[in-house]
Design a protein around this motif. Structure first.
Motif, PDB file in Angstrom:
ATOM      1  N   TYR A   1       0.766  -1.369  -0.181  1.00 23.42           N
ATOM      2  CA  TYR A   1       0.143  -0.265  -0.030  1.00 23.42           C
ATOM      3  C   TYR A   1       1.115   1.201  -0.134  1.00 23.42           C
ATOM      4  N   LEU A   2       2.189   1.199   0.361  1.00 21.67           N
ATOM      5  CA  LEU A   2       2.718   2.315   0.800  1.00 21.67           C
ATOM      6  C   LEU A   2       3.429   2.894  -0.408  1.00 21.67           C
ATOM      7  N   THR A   3       3.625   1.861  -1.518  1.00 22.53           N
ATOM      8  CA  THR A   3       4.335   2.049  -2.783  1.00 22.53           C
ATOM      9  C   THR A   3       3.541   2.142  -3.832  1.00 22.53           C
ATOM     10  N   PHE A   4       2.497   1.253  -3.582  1.00 16.93           N
ATOM     11  CA  PHE A   4       2.018   1.612  -4.708  1.00 16.93           C
ATOM     12  C   PHE A   4       0.387   3.032  -5.059  1.00 16.93           C
ATOM     13  N   ARG A   5      -0.207   2.896  -3.431  1.00 18.15           N
ATOM     14  CA  ARG A   5      -1.033   4.125  -3.551  1.00 18.15           C
ATOM     15  C   ARG A   5      -0.337   5.045  -2.983  1.00 18.15           C
ATOM     16  N   VAL A   6       0.648   5.386  -1.348  1.00 19.34           N
ATOM     17  CA  VAL A   6       1.179   6.233  -1.320  1.00 19.34           C
ATOM     18  C   VAL A   6       1.965   6.680  -1.767  1.00 19.34           C
ATOM     19  N   LEU A   7       2.809   5.986  -2.802  1.00 22.03           N
ATOM     20  CA  LEU A   7       4.092   7.094  -3.540  1.00 22.03           C
ATOM     21  C   LEU A   7       3.502   6.552  -4.560  1.00 22.03           C
ATOM     22  N   ASP A   8       3.027   5.926  -5.118  1.00 24.46           N
ATOM     23  CA  ASP A   8       2.332   5.160  -6.389  1.00 24.46           C
ATOM     24  C   ASP A   8       3.703   5.162  -7.769  1.00 24.46           C
ATOM     25  N   PHE A   9       4.451   4.504  -6.658  1.00 22.68           N
ATOM     26  CA  PHE A   9       5.453   3.680  -6.986  1.00 22.68           C
ATOM     27  C   PHE A   9       4.986   1.859  -7.246  1.00 22.68           C
ATOM     28  N   PRO A  10       5.432   1.235  -8.941  1.00 16.66           N
ATOM     29  CA  PRO A  10       4.643   0.074  -8.354  1.00 16.66           C
ATOM     30  C   PRO A  10       6.233  -0.762  -8.357  1.00 16.66           C
ATOM     31  N   ASP A  11       6.324  -0.896  -7.215  1.00 15.28           N
ATOM     32  CA  ASP A  11       7.694  -1.817  -6.673  1.00 15.28           C
ATOM     33  C   ASP A  11       7.618  -3.560  -6.590  1.00 15.28           C
ATOM     34  N   LEU A  12       8.562  -4.043  -8.705  1.00 14.64           N
ATOM     35  CA  LEU A  12       7.682  -5.770  -8.053  1.00 14.64           C
ATOM     36  C   LEU A  12       9.031  -5.973  -7.091  1.00 14.64           C
ATOM     37  N   THR A  13       9.539  -5.124  -6.274  1.00 15.04           N
ATOM     38  CA  THR A  13      10.674  -5.612  -5.532  1.00 15.04           C
ATOM     39  C   THR A  13      10.400  -6.790  -4.403  1.00 15.04           C
TER      40      THR A  13
ATOM     41  N   CYS B   1      16.164   0.145  -0.496  1.00 15.07           N
ATOM     42  CA  CYS B   1      16.502   1.416  -0.625  1.00 15.07           C
ATOM     43  C   CYS B   1      17.186   1.505  -2.124  1.00 15.07           C
ATOM     44  N   LEU B   2      17.840  -0.215  -2.136  1.00 17.35           N
ATOM     45  CA  LEU B   2      18.600  -0.365  -3.895  1.00 17.35           C
ATOM     46  C   LEU B   2      17.712   0.105  -4.598  1.00 17.35           C
ATOM     47  N   THR B   3      16.521  -0.318  -4.571  1.00 17.71           N
ATOM     48  CA  THR B   3      15.630  -0.267  -5.965  1.00 17.71           C
ATOM     49  C   THR B   3      14.873   1.451  -6.215  1.00 17.71           C
ATOM     50  N   GLY B   4      14.839   2.110  -4.883  1.00 19.78           N
ATOM     51  CA  GLY B   4      14.552   2.945  -4.910  1.00 19.78           C
ATOM     52  C   GLY B   4      15.945   4.440  -6.034  1.00 19.78           C
ATOM     53  N   LEU B   5      17.249   3.428  -5.825  1.00 20.74           N
ATOM     54  CA  LEU B   5      18.226   3.838  -5.735  1.00 20.74           C
ATOM     55  C   LEU B   5      18.687   4.321  -7.264  1.00 20.74           C
ATOM     56  N   LEU B   6      17.895   2.839  -8.255  1.00 26.56           N
ATOM     57  CA  LEU B   6      18.246   2.570  -9.119  1.00 26.56           C
ATOM     58  C   LEU B   6      17.150   3.582  -9.853  1.00 26.56           C
ATOM     59  N   HIS B   7      16.252   3.667  -9.374  1.00 33.07           N
ATOM     60  CA  HIS B   7      14.917   4.906  -9.905  1.00 33.07           C
ATOM     61  C   HIS B   7      15.514   5.661 -10.293  1.00 33.07           C
ATOM     62  N   THR B   8      16.219   6.338  -8.898  1.00 29.71           N
ATOM     63  CA  THR B   8      16.771   8.368  -8.987  1.00 29.71           C
ATOM     64  C   THR B   8      17.964   8.079  -9.304  1.00 29.71           C
ATOM     65  N   LYS B   9      18.334   7.980  -8.820  1.00 32.40           N
ATOM     66  CA  LYS B   9      20.102   7.930  -9.759  1.00 32.40           C
ATOM     67  C   LYS B   9      20.338   7.438 -10.509  1.00 32.40           C
ATOM     68  N   GLY B  10      19.976   6.208 -10.670  1.00 30.98           N
ATOM     69  CA  GLY B  10      20.247   5.125 -12.209  1.00 30.98           C
ATOM     70  C   GLY B  10      18.824   6.080 -13.178  1.00 30.98           C
TER      71      GLY B  10
ATOM     72  N   ILE C   1      16.633   4.697 -14.094  1.00 26.66           N
ATOM     73  CA  ILE C   1      15.395   3.540 -14.226  1.00 26.66           C
ATOM     74  C   ILE C   1      14.358   4.113 -13.877  1.00 26.66           C
ATOM     75  N   ASN C   2      13.488   3.505 -15.417  1.00 32.36           N
ATOM     76  CA  ASN C   2      12.124   3.360 -14.669  1.00 32.36           C
ATOM     77  C   ASN C   2      11.899   2.979 -13.325  1.00 32.36           C
ATOM     78  N   ALA C   3      10.419   3.268 -13.156  1.00 36.89           N
ATOM     79  CA  ALA C   3      10.473   2.339 -11.434  1.00 36.89           C
ATOM     80  C   ALA C   3       9.845   1.068 -11.824  1.00 36.89           C
ATOM     81  N   LEU C   4       9.521   0.502 -12.520  1.00 34.92           N
ATOM     82  CA  LEU C   4       8.795  -0.394 -13.152  1.00 34.92           C
ATOM     83  C   LEU C   4      10.481  -1.890 -12.934  1.00 34.92           C
ATOM     84  N   LEU C   5      10.847  -1.054 -13.809  1.00 35.45           N
ATOM     85  CA  LEU C   5      11.962  -2.492 -14.427  1.00 35.45           C
ATOM     86  C   LEU C   5      13.418  -2.013 -13.411  1.00 35.45           C
ATOM     87  N   SER C   6      13.120  -1.013 -12.735  1.00 36.94           N
ATOM     88  CA  SER C   6      14.087  -1.296 -11.326  1.00 36.94           C
ATOM     89  C   SER C   6      13.176  -2.397 -10.470  1.00 36.94           C
ATOM     90  N   GLY C   7      12.093  -2.091  -9.999  1.00 31.44           N
ATOM     91  CA  GLY C   7      11.552  -3.290  -9.503  1.00 31.44           C
ATOM     92  C   GLY C   7      12.047  -4.815  -9.694  1.00 31.44           C
TER      93      GLY C   7
END
Length: 326
Positions: free
Chosen positions: A23-35, A73-82, A84-90
């Motif tokens: 819920y925190l990623t998909f609804r609050v952050l709108d981040f499709p995290d497959l991690t 955090c590593l997923t977040g870093l891949l997306h923000t610093k790298g 990389i698309n959010a979905l692909l990062s996960g």
């Protein structure tokens, strides 16, 4: 059937912690995290291998939470610093975690047979009189076989509610509000000098820490950790969120988080009841999950369309009445 429902509630409360992370990623952050599919196993694997090597179950569970946080955090870093698309990062982190989890565990499956766990320690100190009291109530209501012990379900209700309240409180803090604003309108919050990259990394990290905690507890209640036990976890988490929102609503953060917990429990009960159908077996679990998610996604839209149709009919009737009166 009564015992099946009890077991579903028991596991549903533990999976609710994972659903809160989703819920925190998909609804609050709108981040499709497959991690999630990987970090769930990370939590289970870290807790299991730590316990096997003589670490206290509580410390092992805390280590699992830290491992899940790092993975997120590593997923977040891949997306923000790298960049990389959010979905692909996960997806990339989920794939990487498969090998990392094998390294952590040293083998595909780690057994906790005859090893101390949080739940075995709770059973040791749990008074038998409490089980007798609750079993009396259970038999009077359900008229069926009573559960062996109530300690797991009662303690996990308290733990899950504490995590829910902490999540609510966090999302009302300055950082939490900035996190919610990042999910709603990233460009707007950046204009207010907020560092959205750090907020995304933090949010995804906390989410996967919850997922890893759920994995660690599932491993301890099930007595093993398996490298493939996280497959489909993201779908289960989404199903819990969608079902909860459809049944209980999402007007406020407090209502939404309790809805997610309710959705996780309802999901497990539906699966338990579905598996009692003669032509379905355990291998159909993923099919049942997919079907539940489809129904949960389609039903609100059908109901909304029906309400809209009724509203239009009433509006037309009112207009017709005004014309006749004129």
């Amino acid at each position: 059937m009564a015992i099946s429902i009890f077991g579903a509630v028991e596991s549903g409360i533990i999976y609710a912690i994972m659903a809160l992370g989703v819920y925190l990623t998909f609804r609050v952050l709108d981040f499709p995290d497959l991690t999630v599919d990987g970090s769930f196993v990370t939590g289970a694997g870290v807790a299991a291998i730590s316990i096997v090597n003589g670490v206290s179950p509580i410390v092992a569970t805390l280590l699992a939470i830290i491992a899940g946080f790092i993975a997120g955090c590593l997923t977040g870093l891949l997306h923000t610093k790298g960049k990389i698309n959010a979905l692909l990062s996960g997806i990339l982190m989920m794939i990487a975690l498969y090998s990392i989890n094998l390294r952590i565990m040293g083998q595909p499956t780690v057994s906790l047979h005859n090893q101390p766990t949080i739940f075995s320690q709770l059973r040791d100190i749990w008074p038998a009189s409490m089980d007798s009291f609750f079993n009396g109530i259970w038999i009077a209501i359900m008229s069926g076989r009573a559960p062996a012990t109530w300690v797991i379900v009662l303690v996990m209700i308290i733990v899950t509610l504490v995590i829910k309240l902490l999540t609510d409180a966090f999302l009302k803090t300055e950082v939490g509000l900035a996190l919610r604003a990042t999910g709603d309108n990233k460009r707007m919050i950046r204009s207010l000098s907020a560092n959205t990259d750090n907020l995304i990394v933090l949010g995804v990290g906390i989410s996967n820490a919850m997922v890893a905690l759920s994995g660690a507890l599932i491993a301890q209640i099930g007595g093993f950790a398996d490298v493939s036990m996280g497959i489909g976890m993201i779908v289960i988490g989404l199903a819990s969120v969608i079902i909860g929102e459809a049944l209980f609503g999402k007007k406020t953060i407090a209502i939404a988080t309790i809805a997610v917990i309710g959705g996780a429990i309802v999901y497990r009960i539906v699966v338990a009841l579905a598996l009692r159908v003669d032509f379905l077996d355990t291998g159909d679990m993923k099919l049942i999950t997919a079907f539940i998610v489809i129904v949960a996604l389609i039903t609100p839209k059908i109901l909304q369309a029906h309400k809209e149709k009724k509203r239009r009919i009433k509006k037309r009737a009112a207009i017709s009445g005004l014309k006749e009166g004129a």
